[in-house]
Design an enzyme around this catalytic site. Structure first.
Site, PDB file in Angstrom:
ATOM      1  N   GLY A  12       0.794  -1.227   0.000  1.00 39.80           N
ATOM      2  CA  GLY A  12       0.000   0.000   0.000  1.00 39.80           C
ATOM      3  C   GLY A  12       0.825   1.275   0.000  1.00 39.80           C
ATOM      4  O   GLY A  12       0.421   2.287  -0.583  1.00 39.80           O
ATOM      5  N   ASN A  13       2.024   1.239   0.633  1.00 38.59           N
ATOM      6  CA  ASN A  13       2.852   2.443   0.694  1.00 38.59           C
ATOM      7  C   ASN A  13       3.419   2.823  -0.664  1.00 38.59           C
ATOM      8  O   ASN A  13       3.940   3.923  -0.845  1.00 38.59           O
ATOM      9  CB  ASN A  13       3.988   2.258   1.708  1.00 38.59           C
ATOM     10  CG  ASN A  13       4.913   1.100   1.362  1.00 38.59           C
ATOM     11  OD1 ASN A  13       4.483   0.123   0.769  1.00 38.59           O
ATOM     12  ND2 ASN A  13       6.167   1.211   1.752  1.00 38.59           N
ATOM     13  N   LYS A 129     -13.240  -9.687   6.504  1.00 36.98           N
ATOM     14  CA  LYS A 129     -12.539  -8.546   5.914  1.00 36.98           C
ATOM     15  C   LYS A 129     -13.385  -7.286   6.021  1.00 36.98           C
ATOM     16  O   LYS A 129     -14.420  -7.155   5.369  1.00 36.98           O
ATOM     17  CB  LYS A 129     -12.234  -8.838   4.441  1.00 36.98           C
ATOM     18  CG  LYS A 129     -11.399  -7.773   3.757  1.00 36.98           C
ATOM     19  CD  LYS A 129      -9.980  -7.759   4.267  1.00 36.98           C
ATOM     20  CE  LYS A 129      -9.124  -6.782   3.476  1.00 36.98           C
ATOM     21  NZ  LYS A 129      -7.739  -6.756   3.961  1.00 36.98           N
ATOM     22  N   LYS A 213      -4.346  -9.673  -1.794  1.00 35.95           N
ATOM     23  CA  LYS A 213      -3.503  -9.316  -2.935  1.00 35.95           C
ATOM     24  C   LYS A 213      -2.292 -10.226  -3.083  1.00 35.95           C
ATOM     25  O   LYS A 213      -1.880 -10.558  -4.199  1.00 35.95           O
ATOM     26  CB  LYS A 213      -3.076  -7.849  -2.790  1.00 35.95           C
ATOM     27  CG  LYS A 213      -2.054  -7.346  -3.777  1.00 35.95           C
ATOM     28  CD  LYS A 213      -0.630  -7.337  -3.204  1.00 35.95           C
ATOM     29  CE  LYS A 213      -0.518  -6.486  -1.974  1.00 35.95           C
ATOM     30  NZ  LYS A 213       0.838  -6.547  -1.365  1.00 35.95           N
ATOM     31  N   LYS A 275       1.568 -12.868   3.620  1.00 38.70           N
ATOM     32  CA  LYS A 275       2.726 -12.719   2.727  1.00 38.70           C
ATOM     33  C   LYS A 275       3.620 -13.953   2.824  1.00 38.70           C
ATOM     34  O   LYS A 275       4.095 -14.478   1.802  1.00 38.70           O
ATOM     35  CB  LYS A 275       3.504 -11.455   3.084  1.00 38.70           C
ATOM     36  CG  LYS A 275       2.674 -10.176   2.988  1.00 38.70           C
ATOM     37  CD  LYS A 275       3.493  -8.949   3.332  1.00 38.70           C
ATOM     38  CE  LYS A 275       2.603  -7.734   3.492  1.00 38.70           C
ATOM     39  NZ  LYS A 275       1.695  -7.492   2.369  1.00 38.70           N
TER      40      LYS A 275
END
Length: 320
Positions: A12-13, A129, A213, A275
């Site tokens: 996101g960053n 979510k 994602k 991740k």
């Protein structure tokens, strides 16, 4: 010599850091493009994926604010498609600018990507979510009665709608994406984890859900036969005992060793755990493949083995 093919999953960053204006996000993506151009200069074919949490959240807020009988708000899957087009457009412009500065000619394409999920996925029985705006408890309960949607209290900040987060099964556009990248184009796809759809007798149907994602990027990397999956996040390495006096960073590590840390509870469910799980799944799909987890600033160095956490079947653990 066969060219390397890499899927790069942006955190996101890489898109938004506080300021939600279009101008600020486009500037952030220019910085991201400057970090990624090193791959192009080395002749590596890249597919870029990205998150969309803040962006699709803003779209949902705008939809709610403008809602009326004559102008009804759009469903979540459609809002996800809107965010894919918006971020992809910004990313294409950013890459065009940076490539032009470097004297490189490359075509860039954004693919609005549909990701198939299993309607029987256990996630549909337990939506977790959070999406969209905050509501008071009274408003949330009224909406639950009126719409059948589920809401939960979110860390003392109010009530938010929650939707399922199923695992990806396949990606409808993967063959198109593979063809484009194999022809030397830069491809932007599975934005926000892709648009979740289910297979029906009459074709695909969008559903109210959010796909992680990193899992979508892992599935895409497998389907297009990528050599590496690079997952970019806010930290330079994966850490065990994160934020504790005994904190240690992981360099090159085997799948088995990283799995052991994961099973021991070292990684937070809403942060590093997905991740790590996606990294393990991709690396174990082929002994020649590897996954790298690092920050945007060290993405290219990590590909050269000079930074980040590298996960493979052959990897050996290096703690420092």
């Amino acid at each position: 010599m066969k060219k390397q093919k890499v899927v790069i999953a942006l955190g996101g960053n890489a898109i938004q850091s506080g300021d939600a204006s279009a101008e600020a996000q486009q500037l952030a993506l220019e910085n991201t493009a400057r970090q990624l151009v090193g791959f192009i200069e080395k002749g590596i074919d890249i597919i870029i994926s990205h998150g969309n949490g803040p962006q699709v959240g803003n779209i949902l807020l705008q939809q709610k604010a403008a809602h009326s009988d004559k102008n009804p708000q759009m469903p979540l899957d459609t809002c996800g498609a809107m965010s894919q087009g918006m971020i992809g457009y910004w990313m294409q412009n950013a890459m065009d600018k940076v490539l032009k500065e470097r004297g490189i000619e490359k075509n860039i394409a954004t693919i609005v990507t549909r990701v198939v999920v299993d309607q029987k996925d256990p996630a549909f029985k337990n939506p977790t979510k959070p999406i969209g705006p905050f509501y008071s408890e009274e408003e949330a309960k009224r909406l639950m009665e009126e719409t059948g949607a589920k809401f939960k209290e979110d860390a003392g900040r109010g009530w938010r709608r929650v939707v399922p987060s199923p695992l990806p099964v396949s990606i409808k556009e993967h063959s198109v994406i593979q063809s484009l990248v194999d022809e030397g184009n830069i491809v932007i796809s599975v934005g926000g984890g892709g648009i979740p759809v289910i297979e029906t007798e009459n074709g695909v149907k969008g559903i109210e859900a959010v796909i992680d994602k990193d899992f979508a990027s892992q599935k895409l990397a497998e389907l297009v036969n990528a050599d590496a999956l690079i997952i970019l996040t806010a930290v330079d390495h994966v850490y065990v005992d994160f934020n504790k006096p005994t904190q240690r960073k992981l360099g090159e590590i085997s799948i088995g060793e990283l799995s052991s840390y994961s099973q021991s509870g070292h990684f937070a469910a809403g942060s590093m755990l997905p991740k790590v799980q996606a990294a393990i799944q991709f690396a174990q799909s082929n002994p020649e493949r590897k996954t790298i987890i690092t920050s945007l600033d060290f993405a290219f160095e990590a590909m050269e083995g000079k930074a980040g956490t590298v996960i493979s079947m052959q990897g050996e653990k290096i703690l420092s």
